[in-house]
Design an enzyme around this catalytic site. Sequence first.
Site, PDB file in Angstrom:
ATOM      1  N   CYS A 186       0.866  -1.119  -0.014  1.00 16.53           N
ATOM      2  CA  CYS A 186      -0.003  -0.013   0.031  1.00 16.53           C
ATOM      3  C   CYS A 186       0.883   1.130   0.179  1.00 16.53           C
ATOM      4  O   CYS A 186       1.947   1.146   0.636  1.00 16.53           O
ATOM      5  CB  CYS A 186      -1.031   0.097   1.265  1.00 16.53           C
ATOM      6  SG  CYS A 186      -1.986  -1.296   1.411  1.00 16.53           S
ATOM      7  N   ARG A 221       3.797  -0.006  -5.073  1.00 15.81           N
ATOM      8  CA  ARG A 221       3.463  -0.837  -3.581  1.00 15.81           C
ATOM      9  C   ARG A 221       2.193  -1.719  -3.542  1.00 15.81           C
ATOM     10  O   ARG A 221       2.195  -2.362  -2.751  1.00 15.81           O
ATOM     11  CB  ARG A 221       3.529   0.257  -2.821  1.00 15.81           C
ATOM     12  CG  ARG A 221       4.865   1.176  -2.613  1.00 15.81           C
ATOM     13  CD  ARG A 221       4.670   2.201  -1.653  1.00 15.81           C
ATOM     14  NE  ARG A 221       4.749   1.569  -0.236  1.00 15.81           N
ATOM     15  CZ  ARG A 221       5.611   1.375   0.390  1.00 15.81           C
ATOM     16  NH1 ARG A 221       6.940   1.752   0.016  1.00 15.81           N
ATOM     17  NH2 ARG A 221       5.408   0.913   1.591  1.00 15.81           N
ATOM     18  N   TRP A 236      -2.890  -2.660  -1.596  1.00 11.67           N
ATOM     19  CA  TRP A 236      -2.562  -4.130  -1.836  1.00 11.67           C
ATOM     20  C   TRP A 236      -3.421  -5.100  -0.732  1.00 11.67           C
ATOM     21  O   TRP A 236      -3.111  -4.939   0.415  1.00 11.67           O
ATOM     22  CB  TRP A 236      -0.883  -4.518  -1.613  1.00 11.67           C
ATOM     23  CG  TRP A 236      -0.597  -6.052  -2.118  1.00 11.67           C
ATOM     24  CD1 TRP A 236      -0.353  -6.321  -3.350  1.00 11.67           C
ATOM     25  CD2 TRP A 236      -0.527  -6.931  -1.016  1.00 11.67           C
ATOM     26  NE1 TRP A 236       0.121  -7.612  -3.187  1.00 11.67           N
ATOM     27  CE2 TRP A 236      -0.154  -8.017  -2.017  1.00 11.67           C
ATOM     28  CE3 TRP A 236      -0.566  -7.216   0.319  1.00 11.67           C
ATOM     29  CZ2 TRP A 236       0.301  -9.445  -1.389  1.00 11.67           C
ATOM     30  CZ3 TRP A 236      -0.341  -8.386   0.889  1.00 11.67           C
ATOM     31  CH2 TRP A 236       0.324  -9.589  -0.148  1.00 11.67           C
ATOM     32  N   ASN A 251      -1.818   1.925   5.901  1.00  8.28           N
ATOM     33  CA  ASN A 251      -1.029   1.094   5.591  1.00  8.28           C
ATOM     34  C   ASN A 251      -0.844  -0.027   6.620  1.00  8.28           C
ATOM     35  O   ASN A 251      -0.004   0.538   7.460  1.00  8.28           O
ATOM     36  CB  ASN A 251       0.054   1.515   4.639  1.00  8.28           C
ATOM     37  CG  ASN A 251       1.191   0.565   4.240  1.00  8.28           C
ATOM     38  OD1 ASN A 251       0.942  -0.636   4.252  1.00  8.28           O
ATOM     39  ND2 ASN A 251       2.422   1.114   3.748  1.00  8.28           N
ATOM     40  N   GLY A 252      -1.082  -0.977   6.503  1.00 11.65           N
ATOM     41  CA  GLY A 252      -0.526  -1.979   7.845  1.00 11.65           C
ATOM     42  C   GLY A 252      -2.032  -3.033   8.159  1.00 11.65           C
ATOM     43  O   GLY A 252      -2.721  -3.109   7.249  1.00 11.65           O
ATOM     44  N   GLU A 267      16.510 -17.949  -8.707  1.00 15.25           N
ATOM     45  CA  GLU A 267      16.224 -16.751  -9.352  1.00 15.25           C
ATOM     46  C   GLU A 267      15.743 -16.712 -10.504  1.00 15.25           C
ATOM     47  O   GLU A 267      14.647 -16.118 -11.015  1.00 15.25           O
ATOM     48  CB  GLU A 267      17.370 -15.702  -9.165  1.00 15.25           C
ATOM     49  CG  GLU A 267      17.002 -14.380  -9.793  1.00 15.25           C
ATOM     50  CD  GLU A 267      16.178 -13.626  -8.899  1.00 15.25           C
ATOM     51  OE1 GLU A 267      15.499 -13.898  -7.730  1.00 15.25           O
ATOM     52  OE2 GLU A 267      15.657 -12.555  -9.403  1.00 15.25           O
ATOM     53  N   LYS A 278      12.060 -15.419 -11.360  1.00 19.27           N
ATOM     54  CA  LYS A 278      11.734 -14.198 -12.457  1.00 19.27           C
ATOM     55  C   LYS A 278      10.640 -14.814 -13.417  1.00 19.27           C
ATOM     56  O   LYS A 278       9.543 -14.048 -13.778  1.00 19.27           O
ATOM     57  CB  LYS A 278      12.806 -13.979 -13.120  1.00 19.27           C
ATOM     58  CG  LYS A 278      13.723 -12.807 -12.822  1.00 19.27           C
ATOM     59  CD  LYS A 278      13.275 -11.560 -12.572  1.00 19.27           C
ATOM     60  CE  LYS A 278      12.596 -11.378 -11.063  1.00 19.27           C
ATOM     61  NZ  LYS A 278      13.356 -11.230 -10.001  1.00 19.27           N
ATOM     62  N   GLU A 311       7.065 -15.121 -11.591  1.00 23.65           N
ATOM     63  CA  GLU A 311       6.588 -13.979 -11.385  1.00 23.65           C
ATOM     64  C   GLU A 311       5.851 -13.109 -12.606  1.00 23.65           C
ATOM     65  O   GLU A 311       4.854 -12.666 -12.256  1.00 23.65           O
ATOM     66  CB  GLU A 311       7.550 -13.023 -10.753  1.00 23.65           C
ATOM     67  CG  GLU A 311       7.816 -12.964  -9.362  1.00 23.65           C
ATOM     68  CD  GLU A 311       9.266 -12.133  -8.988  1.00 23.65           C
ATOM     69  OE1 GLU A 311       8.893 -11.380  -7.825  1.00 23.65           O
ATOM     70  OE2 GLU A 311      10.158 -12.088  -9.610  1.00 23.65           O
ATOM     71  N   HIS A 350      15.343 -37.547  -7.700  1.00 23.88           N
ATOM     72  CA  HIS A 350      14.725 -38.045  -6.404  1.00 23.88           C
ATOM     73  C   HIS A 350      13.127 -37.411  -6.362  1.00 23.88           C
ATOM     74  O   HIS A 350      12.618 -37.104  -5.143  1.00 23.88           O
ATOM     75  CB  HIS A 350      15.415 -37.377  -5.138  1.00 23.88           C
ATOM     76  CG  HIS A 350      16.677 -38.011  -4.917  1.00 23.88           C
ATOM     77  ND1 HIS A 350      16.987 -39.260  -4.684  1.00 23.88           N
ATOM     78  CD2 HIS A 350      18.041 -37.366  -5.094  1.00 23.88           C
ATOM     79  CE1 HIS A 350      18.276 -39.463  -4.801  1.00 23.88           C
ATOM     80  NE2 HIS A 350      18.976 -38.305  -4.895  1.00 23.88           N
ATOM     81  N   LYS A 388       5.712  -4.701  -4.676  1.00 26.51           N
ATOM     82  CA  LYS A 388       7.188  -4.732  -4.526  1.00 26.51           C
ATOM     83  C   LYS A 388       7.784  -4.501  -3.169  1.00 26.51           C
ATOM     84  O   LYS A 388       8.786  -5.146  -2.890  1.00 26.51           O
ATOM     85  CB  LYS A 388       7.546  -3.378  -5.406  1.00 26.51           C
ATOM     86  CG  LYS A 388       9.033  -3.162  -5.345  1.00 26.51           C
ATOM     87  CD  LYS A 388       9.544  -2.668  -6.791  1.00 26.51           C
ATOM     88  CE  LYS A 388      11.217  -2.852  -6.707  1.00 26.51           C
ATOM     89  NZ  LYS A 388      11.539  -4.159  -6.967  1.00 26.51           N
TER      90      LYS A 388
HETATM   91  C1  G6P Z   1       8.599  -8.795  -2.700  1.00 26.49           C
HETATM   92  C2  G6P Z   1       8.962  -8.410  -4.068  1.00 26.49           C
HETATM   93  C3  G6P Z   1      10.214  -9.144  -4.609  1.00 26.49           C
HETATM   94  C4  G6P Z   1      11.414  -8.739  -3.717  1.00 26.49           C
HETATM   95  C5  G6P Z   1      11.109  -9.319  -2.107  1.00 26.49           C
HETATM   96  C6  G6P Z   1      12.099  -8.654  -1.131  1.00 26.49           C
HETATM   97  O1  G6P Z   1       8.284  -9.732  -2.677  1.00 26.49           O
HETATM   98  O2  G6P Z   1       8.113  -8.730  -5.278  1.00 26.49           O
HETATM   99  O3  G6P Z   1      10.788  -8.780  -5.894  1.00 26.49           O
HETATM  100  O4  G6P Z   1      12.448  -9.671  -3.859  1.00 26.49           O
HETATM  101  O5  G6P Z   1       9.762  -8.374  -1.853  1.00 26.49           O
HETATM  102  O6  G6P Z   1      12.135  -7.233  -1.280  1.00 26.49           O
HETATM  103  P1  G6P Z   1      13.351  -6.454  -0.634  1.00 26.49           P
HETATM  104  O7  G6P Z   1      12.815  -4.796  -0.732  1.00 26.49           O
HETATM  105  O8  G6P Z   1      13.483  -6.794   0.931  1.00 26.49           O
HETATM  106  O9  G6P Z   1      14.580  -6.559  -1.479  1.00 26.49           O
END
Ligand code: G6P
Length: 608
Positions: A2, A27, A73, A99-100, A478, A482, A485, A501, A603
């Site tokens: 948020c 956000r 969010w 927010n929270g 990773e 990616k 996501e 396994h 994010k």
């Molecule tokens: C969210 C984002 C990810 C990110 C993670 C950690 O889940 O979508 O892309 O890696 O948070 O975020 P930070 O700001 O702590 O790196």
Amino acid sequence: MCGIIAYTGKQPVLPILLDGLKRLEYRGYDSTGISIVSRKKIKTVKAAGKLNMLESKINGPITGGCGIGHTRWATHGAPTDENAHPHTDPSNRFAIVHNGIIENVDALKKLLGKEAVYSSQTDSEVLAHLLALQPGDLLHAVREVLAMVVGTYGLAVIDQQHPDTIVVARNGSPLILGIGENEMLAASDMSALSRHTNQAVHLDDGEIAKLSPQGFEVIRMDSSVANKEAITLNNQNANYDRGGHPHYLYKEIIDQPDTVQQTLSGRLDDRFSTAHLGGLNLEARDLIGVKRITILGCGSALYAGMAGANMIESLARIPVTAEAAAEFRYRNPVIEQDTLYIVVSQSGETFDTLAALREVRRKGGFVLGIVNSVGSTIAREVDGGIYMHAGPEVSVASTKAYTSMLIAFALLALLLGRSRDVSPQQGSRLIADLKQLPDNIRSVLAMEPEIAKLADKYKKSQSAFFIGRTNGFPIALEGAQKLKEISYIHAEAYPASELKHGPLALVTGKTPCVVVLPNDDLLPKSISSMEEIKARGGPVIALTSAAQTDEDRIDALADDVIRVPDADVLTLSAVMGVALQLFAYHSALSLGRDVDQPRNLAKSVTVE
Ligand code: G6P
């Protein structure tokens, strides 16, 4: 999660709120809303969906110079018009954005009685109802309400009876004040402030601020006055411009030769073949006293931490583990004096990473931060650290920040290695490789057309596997992250050794496997994993840093090969990572996905 924006001053507030929301949209983007004190009344407009839905609902200008905005969010209640913020009290005197999470919402609703009628399913609305019951000025009314709340909040409130006043408060969710000329702003992060001012004040948990065009005052929950100092922000507006590119994600991928350079800048010490990291607050004697390292982070930051663990362990021969911050903090971890703790976070605000940091420090541990966002909560609470200097990352999926995390770990591994067994000659070779990295990334970026073709070839896949061994495994993690996501193709990563396994049962002609093949001692074993996949008819995409040879088994076995420049343990993940970012980007693009704002994600995850 948020985003909050608030403004009071002489300018028309509506465009300022909409511009702020645009910058905060990363956000959370399931619904948005604004409230403005307009002609002595509070006018609220809100809409489910992205910001353009709100914009299309606003018919004509709403006059006024004081207002609040929110991009959501969802946590409590579905993303609907009603649940969008701001929320008002029944008489429409107050409007709030929050927010929270209010944990004792049920108890607070009990307090308000059965006759209270709510117009949303959110926990936040209760705050507006409680405010309506408080006597006194807005600042103290907000303080009284917050004294009843158990939970986390970044909060902004306007009051029709005090038309140019905004009260904001923080507990667990970031809030920053922006000081302008005869105007004041507040926002969840600096991105929404930097267009208006370069003077900012970070609120700390438990602080409440009253803003008016003339200035601000801050008190704590016990009503004592908090004297806050303003900091000067760098102008980072350029990062919020897509620079003519179709997506922020694309811009952030192709910017990496530069952002890597920024992370390295001034930190390579040729004279002593080591790294210079001034912000660690550790003397040479402290460095050799480190017996273990624990790295904590979430999402891509965790995967960067896993790659960092391999770098440090192989160069410095210190045992290193990387763990999900949220899991670590809830297992009553044993904190040791001679263990170095490292938290990794792009935003510096991720709730679980912050909570893990606080748990370690509460128990007396020493914590370093690898953080991108300057002045963020994590950056301010660690004992020392390394700023990534990658510039603000706007797209939800992390790319340039992830790569800069890897570089920060590479620098730390070099420093710790050189304080132990790494010779000056080896140190020089590692430095040369780090200096070569921007060019190596350029070479990978030049492969975009062939990677885009591959993405198109495999875009119809329902599922994909990514496998790698030791140094290759975090790269696989990773890469899968990616792809899932942003393209929504189901993608899982496994250590290549684990394939037989379990996951092999799912390998068919329709499940492509990306096999990560660094040019290292394990290459022959990883090639055997390719054989296992091929024997089950699975298509193999080999991602390798091994040079092509005449009787190349990789080329013979793989359906497709992505061959990147050879790299050592410090730069391998960055070089290969960029290739997998391009693969995910083009997969998402060819499937018509919203690459910058993928569904259900945000994010900055500032809730638990
Ligand atoms: C969210 C984002 C990810 C990110 C993670 C950690 O889940 O979508 O892309 O890696 O948070 O975020 P930070 O700001 O702590 O790196």
